[in-house]
Design an enzyme around this catalytic site. Sequence first.
Site, PDB file in Angstrom:
ATOM      1  N   LYS A 167      -3.812   4.696 -11.489  1.00  0.00           N
ATOM      2  CA  LYS A 167      -2.961   3.689 -12.128  1.00  0.00           C
ATOM      3  C   LYS A 167      -3.818   2.556 -12.700  1.00  0.00           C
ATOM      4  O   LYS A 167      -3.604   2.105 -13.826  1.00  0.00           O
ATOM      5  CB  LYS A 167      -1.935   3.142 -11.116  1.00  0.00           C
ATOM      6  CG  LYS A 167      -0.815   4.135 -10.841  1.00  0.00           C
ATOM      7  CD  LYS A 167       0.093   3.746  -9.681  1.00  0.00           C
ATOM      8  CE  LYS A 167       1.104   4.865  -9.444  1.00  0.00           C
ATOM      9  NZ  LYS A 167       1.987   4.641  -8.294  1.00  0.00           N
ATOM     10  N   GLN A 209       2.358   0.172  -3.759  1.00  0.00           N
ATOM     11  CA  GLN A 209       2.304   1.624  -3.584  1.00  0.00           C
ATOM     12  C   GLN A 209       3.036   2.021  -2.295  1.00  0.00           C
ATOM     13  O   GLN A 209       2.747   1.506  -1.218  1.00  0.00           O
ATOM     14  CB  GLN A 209       0.833   2.082  -3.541  1.00  0.00           C
ATOM     15  CG  GLN A 209       0.645   3.574  -3.461  1.00  0.00           C
ATOM     16  CD  GLN A 209       1.135   4.313  -4.719  1.00  0.00           C
ATOM     17  OE1 GLN A 209       0.907   3.870  -5.837  1.00  0.00           O
ATOM     18  NE2 GLN A 209       1.814   5.422  -4.517  1.00  0.00           N
ATOM     19  N   ASP A 265       8.392  -0.826 -11.096  1.00  0.00           N
ATOM     20  CA  ASP A 265       8.829   0.442 -10.498  1.00  0.00           C
ATOM     21  C   ASP A 265      10.341   0.634 -10.653  1.00  0.00           C
ATOM     22  O   ASP A 265      10.857   1.732 -10.422  1.00  0.00           O
ATOM     23  CB  ASP A 265       8.470   0.465  -9.003  1.00  0.00           C
ATOM     24  CG  ASP A 265       7.308   1.395  -8.702  1.00  0.00           C
ATOM     25  OD1 ASP A 265       7.027   2.289  -9.522  1.00  0.00           O
ATOM     26  OD2 ASP A 265       6.694   1.233  -7.627  1.00  0.00           O
TER      27      ASP A 265
END
Length: 287
Positions: free
Chosen positions: A53, A97, A120
């Site tokens: 990422k 995460q 997200d």
Amino acid sequence: MTVMIDGKALADEIVQDVAQEVSSFKLKHKVVPGLAVVLVGEDPASSVYVRNKILRTEQAGLQSFAHYLPENTTQKQLDDLIDQLNEDDSVHGILVQLPLPKHLSESRVIDAISPAKDVDGFHPENVGKLVTGQQVLVPCTPLGCMIMLKRHVDELSGKHAVVIGRSNIVGKPIANLLLQSHCTVTIVHSRTHNIESICRSADILIAAVGQPHLVKEDWVKPGAVVIDVGINQITSDGKRKLVGDVDYHAVFSKVSAITPVPGGVGPMTIACLIQNTLTAAKHQFGA
Ligand code: NAD
């Protein structure tokens, strides 16, 4: 002829497009959009995802802020970091995460992230907006699946889409996005009866389960489009490899298009994270 949907090539295209837009954004606002990525602990799979990422973020010309916290981080320390990132004007997107170590609350962290920086798309406010069709920030994996589908299905309207899996991060948001594209949507899951026959009626089949090769050749309708979200590590001939939820080789010649694992949904998820960071930055600047 079956089409192998190349998620990697499509992801490269998206990252290049974002990089161009980032250049104009910088000129216009004199600001580089920034993504903060938080990793707690040293889970090997999560560490690989975070590294990829950050790499992609930098390829797109975005600024990245990596926060690697030890496994024994307390909830208060994590909450304080999220507060600090929410306040930081150089951070336009925040990604924590998942999964977190067991002593930390995922829902508390998701709720704490500012909805405007929630790249997200997991914050309840953004989930509500998605369900009511007012979304700005859509969860990355479902967004990536929809981009691939739109490239390979001429008309989504009226198609029967079956989603296997009902998680908050994949199954449910994909089902909502398919509904917005006027598909007839069925969600099946671990308690569903006659799952094979429901899947066999799907024009579009999306597998998001986490079970290697669950979807067999006789689960798919001839000519269906199959999106395989699953990432499963198996050992075959003494070697470790990644496979999806779909028995790719058995299904391939029967369907019209299918995503491989690896190289399908995975790269698209990261590209959509980069796209969401730019989207979040634009919105914070009034676009
Ligand atoms: P999850 O464990 O939260 O949800 C799995 C879902 O599958 C559940 O709703 C469950 O009811 C259903 N299920 C379990 N066994 C089943 C069965 N035998 N038949 C039908 N349904 C069954 O998982 P998740 O977070 O939604 O992830 C699903 C898979 O997608 C995993 O392999 C994960 O690694 C992968 N994933 C990939 C990406 C990517 O970028 N490619 C992103 C997120 C998740």
